[in-house]
Design an enzyme around this catalytic site. Sequence first.
Site, PDB file in Angstrom:
ATOM      1  N   PRO A  67       7.206  62.221   2.828  1.00  0.00           N
ATOM      2  CA  PRO A  67       7.506  63.552   3.499  1.00  0.00           C
ATOM      3  C   PRO A  67       8.840  64.299   3.096  1.00  0.00           C
ATOM      4  O   PRO A  67       9.579  63.597   3.075  1.00  0.00           O
ATOM      5  CB  PRO A  67       7.270  63.073   4.682  1.00  0.00           C
ATOM      6  CG  PRO A  67       6.411  61.842   4.756  1.00  0.00           C
ATOM      7  CD  PRO A  67       6.890  61.189   3.521  1.00  0.00           C
ATOM      8  N   CYS A  68       8.779  65.477   2.883  1.00  0.00           N
ATOM      9  CA  CYS A  68      10.093  66.075   2.587  1.00  0.00           C
ATOM     10  C   CYS A  68      10.499  67.034   3.663  1.00  0.00           C
ATOM     11  O   CYS A  68      11.557  67.570   3.461  1.00  0.00           O
ATOM     12  CB  CYS A  68       9.604  67.228   1.438  1.00  0.00           C
ATOM     13  SG  CYS A  68       8.682  68.563   1.673  1.00  0.00           S
TER      14      CYS A  68
END
Length: 381
Positions: A67-68
Amino acid sequence: MVGLFAGIGGLELGLSEHGWRTELLCEIDPGAQAVLRNRFADVPLHSDVTRLRALPADTELVAAGFPCQDLSQAGKTAGITGARSGLVDEVFRLVKRKRGPRWLLIENVPFMLQLGRGAAMRHITDALEDLGYTWAYRVVDARAFGLPQRRQRVLMLASRTEDPREILFAEDAPPEVVIDDGAHPCGFYWTEGIRGLGWAVNAVPTLKGGSTIGIASPPAVRLPSGEIVTPGITDAERLQGFDPDWTAPATDALGVRQGHRWKLVGNAVSVRMASWVGNRLADPTPYVATNESLLLPGQRWPTAAWGRDRVSYRVPMSTWPVQAPYEDLAGFLDETRLLSARATAGFLRRTQQGNLRFPPGFLTDVENHLDRMGGYPEVAA
């Protein structure tokens, strides 16, 4: 291979084109899970990486587009220790327990190179080196593979037994430069206009995930005719290298809105980008160091670098490893609709509130488009 934080399967789909077989998937988003169950029907699917105890015994590659949200400029920028992006440590936990995969492939946004003055990258590279890995990374643009989307992502490859430089640094091509002469469609974000625009010539700007509650955030495109259009969801899927309606099964999940498909596509890994990695893995090229320089602690992370044992080197590489035949945006979009009067009017109001400079003739085209759409909408008293 195993796909962690698999999303809608971009890494897995691209790598499969070069012989990689997915043995296990892990993804927590209900809509993405529905897509994976449909598109990878025979692959076991786990929902929570923190509860995944071990990898399959014969795993040769672990792919993780972690996840960014805590790393991107559009997100909270909480850093690598943020609640979401900190989950990358689960990858290291599983790899440590397995002690065997030949390859670890990590993908994320370029802002991770800047976050915390490089602390996010140092956290990742230190963890890899502590596990005995040699690592290399490169910022890569999706346009290099012919897709009319200006989308840069960090591809990091690490191995205990192989040289990742033979994969990521074997090819380099000069980026294709397109002059903004009015003859090409140009993409931008109509939801911006005060501090940014996302202007892209003969391409759309980086597709976004949209809101957390499933409200779509598609870009707009100014056509050479002056019309302003927005691409549809199947256009967005194709701009990421997926087949049209790849994410259609997402709406089968309970409580998932139609607009959530935009989030899934915006967060996905470009299939062609992953396919390029798969092709390079199948045909490594001996690496000859040329013009490398030592990357000292505290220096900015460059476009490409590699390292091991706490020593890192910058490598002079472009973001275009190849220059595939380009698909012009004008002929690419199949599902466009005109930008609404309300959206156009809102964009024009925002442009008047800031000090941005706009390409010549652009605001005139937007004003003319608003006139064709019926002018400023009436506001209820």
